[in-house]
Design an enzyme around this catalytic site. Structure first.
Site, mmCIF file in Angstrom:
data_model
loop_
_atom_site.group_PDB
_atom_site.id
_atom_site.type_symbol
_atom_site.label_atom_id
_atom_site.label_comp_id
_atom_site.label_asym_id
_atom_site.label_seq_id
_atom_site.Cartn_x
_atom_site.Cartn_y
_atom_site.Cartn_z
ATOM 1 N N TRP A 34 0.901 -1.381 0.195
ATOM 2 C CA TRP A 34 -0.105 0.160 -0.115
ATOM 3 C C TRP A 34 0.791 1.326 -0.002
ATOM 4 O O TRP A 34 0.456 2.166 -0.528
ATOM 5 C CB TRP A 34 -0.958 -0.001 1.250
ATOM 6 C CG TRP A 34 -2.234 -0.860 0.804
ATOM 7 C CD1 TRP A 34 -2.181 -1.862 0.229
ATOM 8 C CD2 TRP A 34 -3.423 -0.430 1.479
ATOM 9 N NE1 TRP A 34 -3.595 -2.243 0.219
ATOM 10 C CE2 TRP A 34 -4.578 -1.725 1.106
ATOM 11 C CE3 TRP A 34 -4.037 0.229 2.421
ATOM 12 C CZ2 TRP A 34 -5.763 -1.778 1.440
ATOM 13 C CZ3 TRP A 34 -5.289 0.268 2.773
ATOM 14 C CH2 TRP A 34 -6.279 -0.855 2.307
ATOM 15 N N ASP B 159 4.954 0.629 17.721
ATOM 16 C CA ASP B 159 3.547 0.692 18.090
ATOM 17 C C ASP B 159 3.031 2.001 17.985
ATOM 18 O O ASP B 159 3.136 2.770 18.912
ATOM 19 C CB ASP B 159 3.386 0.185 19.126
ATOM 20 C CG ASP B 159 1.776 -0.099 19.733
ATOM 21 O OD1 ASP B 159 1.093 0.616 19.083
ATOM 22 O OD2 ASP B 159 1.517 -1.169 20.479
ATOM 23 N N ASP C 280 -4.519 -1.538 6.261
ATOM 24 C CA ASP C 280 -5.007 -2.809 5.917
ATOM 25 C C ASP C 280 -4.492 -3.824 7.004
ATOM 26 O O ASP C 280 -4.275 -4.988 6.759
ATOM 27 C CB ASP C 280 -4.254 -3.207 4.648
ATOM 28 C CG ASP C 280 -4.650 -4.392 4.055
ATOM 29 O OD1 ASP C 280 -5.622 -4.726 3.891
ATOM 30 O OD2 ASP C 280 -3.497 -5.328 3.373
ATOM 31 N N LYS D 45 -9.435 -1.652 6.324
ATOM 32 C CA LYS D 45 -9.878 -2.929 6.258
ATOM 33 C C LYS D 45 -10.775 -3.567 7.503
ATOM 34 O O LYS D 45 -10.592 -3.364 8.761
ATOM 35 C CB LYS D 45 -8.942 -4.092 5.950
ATOM 36 C CG LYS D 45 -9.353 -5.489 5.943
ATOM 37 C CD LYS D 45 -8.323 -6.398 5.041
ATOM 38 C CE LYS D 45 -6.976 -6.680 6.178
ATOM 39 N NZ LYS D 45 -5.996 -7.482 5.423
#
Length: 216
Positions: free
Chosen positions: A69, A103, A128, A168
Site C-alpha cells: 500500500w 506501535d 490494511d 479493512k
C-alpha cells in the site's frame, strides 16, 4: 540454514492454501509488476473508484509491512507529498516512503510521527491491518475490530479538515457498531469489496470521506 518445506511437512489445509496462493492471479500479477503483496490491487481498485490519494498529499499507512500500500501511495503523492508507513514489524525501505517502526499507540512512537510530519496536515489514513488469525472466529473477529478501532482513533487524532480514512474490516460481530463510529466521524461513508479480495473472505473496506469538524 534454510529448511526446505515439503508437502509432507505441511498439513492438508496448509497445502490447499499454498496451492491457492501460488495459483492466485493477483499473486502472479504482483510478482510481475513488482508489488510486495497482492493487497496492492485492493488499494488500486479503491483508488481508481474514489480518487482518494492525490499529488502532494500526506498519507499515513498503518500496519504497512510488507509495504504494497505504501508503494502505491508513494507513487501517487509524488515528490511533493509525504507517505509515512508504520508497523511493529520491520519493512524494507521504499523510495518516497518514510518508515516508522513501532506501535503507533505508544507516546514515543506517536511523537516521532509528529516530528516527521513537522506541522504537515495528514490528508488520509489507510489501514490494511489484520491480526494473526487463530482460525477461531470468536477470537479473531474481536481482535480485528479492535485494530480497526485503534486505526480510527489514530485518524481522529491526526487528520486535518476533510481528511479521509480507508480501513479493512471483517464482517461479523462488532462490524455494525464500528461502521456507525465511522459514520459519526465522516461526512460520507462508502463500502468497497475489491476484486482482489477473495470471494470467501469476510473483509470489506470502509472509506470515510470528509472528516467531521467535531469528531465523536
Amino acid at each position: 540454514m534454510a529448511t526446505r518445506i515439503t508437502n509432507q511437512k505441511l498439513s492438508k489445509s496448509s497445502r490447499a492454501w499454498m496451492r491457492e496462493h501460488l495459483d492466485d492471479p493477483f499473486v502472479k500479477k504482483a510478482q510481475k509488476e513488482g508489488y510486495r503483496a497482492r493487497a496492492a490491487y485492493k488499494l488500486l481498485e479503491i483508488q481508481e473508484k474514489y480518487k482518494l490519494i492525490k499529488p502532494g498529499m500526506t498519507v499515513v499507512d498503518l500496519g504497512a509491512a510488507p509495504g504494497s500500500w505504501s508503494q502505491i501511495a508513494g507513487k501517487l503523492v509524488g515528490s511533493k507529498g509525504l507517505v509515512i508507513a508504520s508497523d511493529i514489524l520491520p519493512m524494507d525501505a521504499l523510495p518516497d516512503v518514510t518508515f516508522l517502526q513501532g506501535d503507533f499507540r505508544e507516546e514515543a512512537v506517536f511523537e516521532k510521527l509528529l516530528n516527521i510530519l513537522n506541522g504537515r496536515q495528514v490528508d488520509i489514513v489507510i489501514s490494511d491491518m489484520a491480526p494473526n488469525t487463530s482460525g477461531n472466529r470468536a477470537v479473531d473477529q474481536p481482535r480485528q475490530i479492535y485494530l480497526c478501532e485503534l486505526a480510527l482513533d489514530f485518524a481522529q487524532k491526526v487528520l486535518g479538515p476533510n481528511g479521509q480514512f480507508v480501513v479493512k474490516v471483517f464482517q461479523g460481530a462488532g462490524f455494525d457498531e464500528f461502521r456507525k463510529q465511522v459514520v459519526d466521524s465522516f461526512d460520507v461513508l462508502k463500502t468497497a469489496k475489491p476484486a482482489a479480495s477473495r470471494a470467501r473472505s469476510k473483509e470489506v473496506f470502509l472509506v470515510g470521506q470528509g472528516r467531521k469538524k467535531a469528531l465523536q
